[in-house]
Design an enzyme around this catalytic site. Structure first.
Site, PDB file in Angstrom:
ATOM      1  N   HIS A  34       0.799  -1.249   0.036  1.00 36.71           N
ATOM      2  CA  HIS A  34       0.090   0.210  -0.051  1.00 36.71           C
ATOM      3  C   HIS A  34       0.806   1.281  -0.058  1.00 36.71           C
ATOM      4  CE1 HIS A  34      -3.771   2.197   0.796  1.00 36.71           C
ATOM      5  NE2 HIS A  34      -2.917   2.690   1.483  1.00 36.71           N
ATOM      6  N   GLU A  84      -7.432   8.715  -4.431  1.00 33.86           N
ATOM      7  CA  GLU A  84      -6.907   7.361  -3.433  1.00 33.86           C
ATOM      8  C   GLU A  84      -8.153   6.333  -3.430  1.00 33.86           C
ATOM      9  OE1 GLU A  84      -8.132   8.155   1.076  1.00 33.86           O
ATOM     10  OE2 GLU A  84      -6.152   9.053   0.457  1.00 33.86           O
ATOM     11  N   HIS A  86      -9.833   3.382  -0.890  1.00 34.92           N
ATOM     12  CA  HIS A  86     -10.459   2.981   0.512  1.00 34.92           C
ATOM     13  C   HIS A  86     -11.249   1.917   0.248  1.00 34.92           C
ATOM     14  CE1 HIS A  86      -9.796   5.268   4.647  1.00 34.92           C
ATOM     15  NE2 HIS A  86      -8.599   5.232   3.845  1.00 34.92           N
ATOM     16  N   GLN A 232     -10.493   3.417  10.205  1.00 39.19           N
ATOM     17  CA  GLN A 232     -10.207   4.829  11.095  1.00 39.19           C
ATOM     18  C   GLN A 232     -11.890   5.481  10.986  1.00 39.19           C
ATOM     19  OE1 GLN A 232      -9.089   4.061   7.786  1.00 39.19           O
ATOM     20  NE2 GLN A 232      -6.939   5.074   7.583  1.00 39.19           N
ATOM     21  N   GLU A 304      -4.028   5.529  12.707  1.00 37.41           N
ATOM     22  CA  GLU A 304      -4.334   6.374  11.412  1.00 37.41           C
ATOM     23  C   GLU A 304      -5.626   7.182  11.553  1.00 37.41           C
ATOM     24  OE1 GLU A 304      -4.594   3.839   8.220  1.00 37.41           O
ATOM     25  OE2 GLU A 304      -2.571   3.211   8.263  1.00 37.41           O
ATOM     26  N   GLN A 306      -7.856  10.289  12.034  1.00 38.16           N
ATOM     27  CA  GLN A 306      -8.134  11.068  11.069  1.00 38.16           C
ATOM     28  C   GLN A 306      -8.090  12.702  11.408  1.00 38.16           C
ATOM     29  OE1 GLN A 306      -9.203   9.914   7.584  1.00 38.16           O
ATOM     30  NE2 GLN A 306      -7.603   8.759   8.705  1.00 38.16           N
ATOM     31  N   GLY A 516      -1.229   9.433  -8.832  1.00 41.60           N
ATOM     32  CA  GLY A 516      -2.119   8.474  -8.598  1.00 41.60           C
ATOM     33  C   GLY A 516      -2.107   7.565  -7.525  1.00 41.60           C
TER      34      GLY A 516
END
Length: 706
Positions: A34, A84, A86, A232, A304, A306, A516
């Site tokens: 990742h 991105e 998710h 998250q 992580e 936010q 990207g």
């Protein structure tokens, strides 16, 4: 979490000792697929990312390109753009997974000093007839809507696709654009030893632990319960405060460099920031503001949580940054400083990390994986009844109205939206430059499932045609490359093919791919996803007006662009059964796009709509609202062919269209009519559907989710 044996040996050799637990966890996350793109980076050199308009290319939190200025007193204006994924989080928790995807891409734009002005989301789910797919779909859309609406950034475009092979692993790809001027531009490259590192935003908790490594593994059968801690939890109201605080910090020139806290949390953001500048850092982890007691150094490094930003700040500006953070009710910590030498983290006076920053951020070895060349299917066409085929294609969830989705988004907040969702491309008014910014985003997995290379070329041409259909010139793009487990040669071969296909077509169109995201290991017990090359493309035009999608009933209908000769990957074959190779694309795709743009810009053009998903059948059905069309085509193949690079034009001057198209084929289809009816002749067969019947067919998503 554990560092693989080969990676552990490499780290041990570099450090001259075994890594500490915190170091091992950092390497495991920052060297994950990742973060490090270990399987994809060797392929990404296929993309051309340089052009006159490119200000910041790949490698930063977001790319930056300059816009042409059409206003007499227009400012030099830059657009920051990023995308991105998710994906895994949105399977485990569709609401929070999708919401935090929006928050993350917005902060990538903030990192460049830009103010976010528009979002697109490209969503991919299993078959719409499956209850679990609809559950994920509803949760993801709600998460995007609630977060985007709360932060005041309009969601203006995107796509929704359903395909059985996403059942065990949906995709959520979110793109964002923002505005920044040259004097406000910030990058993620640390500048000067002695500058302070400050953390601004939400307090750090334990949510999202190991998110980077979680995103680099196949989803397990128990992922929805076992992997919940890796997802998250977002707080859009804090994000809105962070957006405004970031703007205030940029206003006062207080930020030397910035990086948002996303994958691998503070450890990822801070180490990458200093490594990019060829520097190191010393960070005191116990100075990080926390919302939970007794957090370990590993948790502080990798959480992580936010709505957090890491800033490089001159020592004399620390108090002013703190004042602005307090004004916006945001947490703020001075966590360390930029230094020469290693990346060092201490906790309660003990050194828990001491490694070369560049080795941590950039030292992951690349994978050398086997790759099988994909093949195209053979021709096996069905013998389908026209009316049945038409109703099935128009009523397919993939070609159906997506109004249920975009009705939930505030797509006009910010007052820049000149062309709303539901058209070929959205248009945002960049009044500072007198320029219309067109946006198109998406992919068609049926195309890339049938033919990864040619299908990906088609995806790029389709997005460019969407932009050209509104009179804009394609300007730049970012991509989100989604694939399954790259350790499987057939899967990696399909992934490599979509990279090459997307890169080759963007090169043919002179569209630089400036940034990207890569998401691999989208594999589950249900199998791998189709290789999915989401492209988010921007275009530019003078002014903000563009021809509408719906016919007025006053002109002649022409088809501009070359038809294909096959039906592979089409909605028609998905509905009627059978197989075929993917159709040939135009020999000169750049000329096709330029012709579409020039035709759309004519004063005599009354309406334009691109031809792709569902072919002419869907294009014509979507153009029928208050007025109708009377059209004749020679065959079922001509009606359902999905070759991109084409538009249907309603015009009062067919000769002007032919002149503007040049050598690109122009074919007369029929006329627009005053009654809101689609009258269609296909060979010897005829079909009539009024606007109400078409709406009923296309409202399948609304009906099912009402």
């Amino acid at each position: 979490m554990s560092l693989s044996d080969p990676d552990h040996d490499l780290v041990t050799a570099e450090l001259g000792r075994d890594p500490t637990p915190a170091e091992a966890a950092l390497f495991e996350n920052l060297w994950s697929e990742h973060c490090a793109y270990r399987s994809s980076r060797p392929l990404l050199s296929a993309f051309d990312s340089e052009a006159e308009q490119v200000v910041v290319g790949p490698g930063d939190d977001a790319a930056v390109v300059s816009l042409p200025t059409h206003a007499t007193d227009g400012e030099e204006t830059y657009v920051a753009m990023g995308i991105e994924s998710h994906n895994h989080p949105s399977y485990v928790d569709p609401y929070d997974g999708a919401a935090t995807g929006v928050g993350g891409i917005v902060r990538d734009i903030l990192s460049m000093g830009a103010y976010p002005i528009g979002l697109t989301d490209s969503l991919y789910f299993g078959g719409f007839d499956r209850e679990h797919s609809r559950y994920l779909f509803e949760g993801v859309v709600e998460g995007i809507a609630d977060y985007g609406n709360a932060i005041g950034v309009p969601t203006v475009g995107g796509s929704v696709e359903f395909h059985d092979d996403y059942e065990g692993n949906p995709l959520v790809n979110v793109a964002c654009v923002g505005l920044v001027s040259s004097d406000r531009l910030v990058t993620a490259e640390a500048k000067t030893p002695g500058n302070k590192l400050m953390l601004v935003g939400n307090a750090t908790g334990r949510d999202g632990l190991g998110g980077a490594s979680f995103a680099s593994e196949d989803l397990s059968e128990d992922a929805e319960t076992e992997d919940r801690p890796a997802v998250q939890v977002g707080d859009p109201y804090t994000e809105k405060l962070l957006i405004e605080a970031n703007e205030a910090l940029i206003d006062e020139d207080l930020i030397r460099a910035a990086r948002d806290l996303g994958a691998a949390g503070l450890g990822g953001a801070s180490s990458e920031l200093v490594a990019k500048g060829g520097l190191g850092a010393e960070i005191e982890l116990d100075r990080v503001h926390q919302r939970e007691p007794n957090m370990s150094p590993l948790e502080i490094l990798l959480a992580e949580s936010q709505e957090r930003m890491c800033y490089e700040v001159r020592p004399e500006d620390v108090d002013r940054v703190r004042d602005i953070a307090e004004r916006y009710d945001l947490g703020c910590s001075v966590i360390g400083e930029v230094r020469e030498g290693n990346y060092v983290c201490t906790f309660e006076g003990e050194t828990v990390v001491n490694v070369p920053a560049h080795f941590l951020a950039e030292g992951a070895p690349m994978n050398d994986l086997d790759m099988d060349e994909p093949t195209q299917p053979s021709r096996d066409l069905p013998d389908a009844d026209l009316e049945t085929a038409f109703d099935s294609v128009i009523g397919s969830p993939n070609t159906a109205s997506k109004a249920w989705v975009y009705r939930q988004y505030d797509h006009e907040v910010g007052t820049r939206t000149a062309r709303r969702p539901g058209d070929d491309a959205a248009i945002l008014a960049i009044r500072e430059a007198g320029t219309g910014l067109a946006l198109s985003a998406g992919a068609i997995p049926a195309w890339t499932d049938a033919a990864p290379y040619d299908g990906a070329r088609g995806v790029a041409l389709e997005n460019a045609t969407n932009i050209a259909a509104k009179g804009a010139t394609p300007h730049a793009a970012v991509d989100c490359l989604n694939g399954g487990n790259p350790e499987k040669p057939d899967v990696y071969g399909g992934f490599g093919a979509i990279v090459d296909g997307l890169a080759d077509m963007c090169r043919d169109l002179s569209v630089p791919v400036v940034g990207g995201n890569v998401s691999l290991y989208n594999d589950s017990v249900a199998g791998p996803i189709p290789p999915t090359p989401t492209l988010a493309m921007i275009g530019v035009r003078e002014g903000y007006d563009a021809p509408p999608l719906s016919v007025s009933g006053e002109g002649t209908l022409l088809e501009v662009g070359a038809r294909g000769d096959a039906l592979g990957g089409s909605t028609y074959l998905a509905a009627a059964g059978g197989s075929d190779r993917f159709p040939d694309l135009p020999a000169d795709p750049a000329a096709a796009v330029e012709a579409v743009r020039d035709v759309a810009a004519l004063d005599s053009t009354l309406a334009t709509h691109d031809v792709s998903h569902g072919g002419l059948a869907v294009t014509l059905a979507e153009m029928v609202e208050d007025a109708g069309v009377e059209v004749s085509v020679e065959s079922v193949t001509a009606l359902f062919d999905e070759t991109p690079g084409r538009v249907v034009v309603e015009t009062t001057d067919p000769d002007a269209v032919r002149d503007a198209a040049g050598d690109v084929p122009v074919r007369e289809l029929g006329t627009a009519t005053a009654d809101a009816t689609l009258s269609l002749s296909v060979g010897d067969d005829e079909l009539v559907r009024d606007a109400a019947a078409i709406r009923d067919l296309r409202d399948v998503i609304d009906r099912e989710l009402a």
